[in-house]
Design an enzyme around this catalytic site. Structure first.
Site, PDB file in Angstrom:
ATOM      1  N   HIS A  94       0.849  -1.271   0.159  1.00 18.63           N
ATOM      2  CA  HIS A  94      -0.030  -0.332  -0.016  1.00 18.63           C
ATOM      3  C   HIS A  94       1.069   1.240   0.002  1.00 18.63           C
ATOM      4  O   HIS A  94       2.004   1.329   0.433  1.00 18.63           O
ATOM      5  CB  HIS A  94      -0.759  -0.071   1.049  1.00 18.63           C
ATOM      6  CG  HIS A  94      -0.306  -0.257   2.329  1.00 18.63           C
ATOM      7  ND1 HIS A  94       0.206  -1.400   3.017  1.00 18.63           N
ATOM      8  CD2 HIS A  94       0.140   0.741   3.309  1.00 18.63           C
ATOM      9  CE1 HIS A  94       0.685  -1.266   3.988  1.00 18.63           C
ATOM     10  NE2 HIS A  94       0.613  -0.101   4.373  1.00 18.63           N
TER      11      HIS A  94
ATOM     12  N   HIS B  33       0.680   5.195   1.088  1.00 12.03           N
ATOM     13  CA  HIS B  33       0.144   6.437   2.140  1.00 12.03           C
ATOM     14  C   HIS B  33       0.086   7.548   1.231  1.00 12.03           C
ATOM     15  O   HIS B  33       1.155   7.989   0.640  1.00 12.03           O
ATOM     16  CB  HIS B  33       0.958   6.559   3.348  1.00 12.03           C
ATOM     17  CG  HIS B  33       1.089   5.166   4.409  1.00 12.03           C
ATOM     18  ND1 HIS B  33      -0.114   5.311   5.212  1.00 12.03           N
ATOM     19  CD2 HIS B  33       1.516   4.071   4.051  1.00 12.03           C
ATOM     20  CE1 HIS B  33       0.304   4.010   5.931  1.00 12.03           C
ATOM     21  NE2 HIS B  33       1.133   3.436   5.388  1.00 12.03           N
TER      22      HIS B  33
HETATM   23  P1  5GP Z   1       1.895   0.336   7.178  1.00 14.82           P
HETATM   24  O1  5GP Z   1       2.272   0.629   8.687  1.00 14.82           O
HETATM   25  O2  5GP Z   1       1.778  -1.021   6.963  1.00 14.82           O
HETATM   26  O3  5GP Z   1       2.513   1.119   6.342  1.00 14.82           O
HETATM   27  O4  5GP Z   1       0.263   1.011   7.323  1.00 14.82           O
HETATM   28  C1  5GP Z   1      -0.724   0.210   7.697  1.00 14.82           C
HETATM   29  C2  5GP Z   1      -1.884   1.209   7.752  1.00 14.82           C
HETATM   30  O5  5GP Z   1      -3.350   0.446   7.728  1.00 14.82           O
HETATM   31  C3  5GP Z   1      -1.916   1.924   9.171  1.00 14.82           C
HETATM   32  O6  5GP Z   1      -2.001   3.375   8.875  1.00 14.82           O
HETATM   33  C4  5GP Z   1      -3.344   1.443   9.455  1.00 14.82           C
HETATM   34  O7  5GP Z   1      -3.754   2.377  10.258  1.00 14.82           O
HETATM   35  C5  5GP Z   1      -4.013   1.127   8.646  1.00 14.82           C
HETATM   36  N1  5GP Z   1      -5.087   0.028   8.830  1.00 14.82           N
HETATM   37  C6  5GP Z   1      -4.846  -0.976   9.654  1.00 14.82           C
HETATM   38  N2  5GP Z   1      -6.051  -1.858   9.533  1.00 14.82           N
HETATM   39  C7  5GP Z   1      -6.893  -1.151   8.871  1.00 14.82           C
HETATM   40  C8  5GP Z   1      -8.366  -1.302   8.488  1.00 14.82           C
HETATM   41  O8  5GP Z   1      -8.870  -2.345   9.109  1.00 14.82           O
HETATM   42  N3  5GP Z   1      -9.040  -0.257   7.759  1.00 14.82           N
HETATM   43  C9  5GP Z   1      -8.137   0.662   7.248  1.00 14.82           C
HETATM   44  N4  5GP Z   1      -9.089   1.554   6.650  1.00 14.82           N
HETATM   45  N5  5GP Z   1      -6.948   0.822   7.623  1.00 14.82           N
HETATM   46  C10 5GP Z   1      -6.161  -0.029   8.297  1.00 14.82           C
END
Ligand code: 5GP
Ligand code: ZN
Length: 137
Positions: free
Chosen positions: A97, A99
């Protein structure tokens, strides 16, 4: 597969979807680091930047300007950070993903401290450059 983002894409878990097409899906991050914090993902499950194939990468990265422009138009931020985390401990959801984080005056978001600039000599720069070039496939 027990992947939360695959479940969101499949509609098994609710999300605040902002955009969808055949290959990509974008939705609000559940943790709104700032107003409009959005994630864009490929519908195809892929773990992270180290596993993604070029065609999927092309598709998902290609959607970033569209969403960034929408965020700029919607919220008039002072700027937008585009971030992609890979591997623990940076990455918490193992479905690739990107951001998009709109930034606002005094939003309290800290992505980089001002005092972590490294003091590199010319030889250091050359060694760093060579290590990367040598590692390219
Ligand atoms: P990472 O740290 O892997 O780059 O970010 C993962 C992101 O996914 C985090 O910012 C977290 O808030 C988001 N996230 C985790 N679970 C969910 C969910 O169930 N729904 C949504 N909309 N975001 C999620
Ligand atoms: Zn997935």
């Amino acid at each position: 597969m027990d992947c939360i983002f695959c479940k969101i894409i499949a509609g098994e878990i609710p999300s605040h979807k902002v955009y969808e097409d055949e290959e990509t899906y974008a939705f609000l991050d559940i943790t709104q680091g700032t107003k409009g914090h959005t994630l864009i993902v490929p519908k195809r499950h892929v773990r992270n930047i180290h596993d993604i194939d070029e065609a999927t990468a092309k598709t998902v990265f290609a959607r970033v300007p569209k969403l960034a422009n929408a965020l700029k138009k919607a919220f008039d931020p002072i700027g937008i950070n585009v971030i992609n985390n890979n591997d623990k401990p940076l990455q918490s959801v193992f479905h690739f993903h990107i951001h998009l984080i709109p930034r606002y005056e005094d939003d309290g978001m800290v992505l980089q401290t001002e005092d972590n600039q490294q003091d590199l000599s010319e030889a250091d720069y050359q060694a760093v450059r060579e290590a990367i070039v040598d590692a390219l496939d």
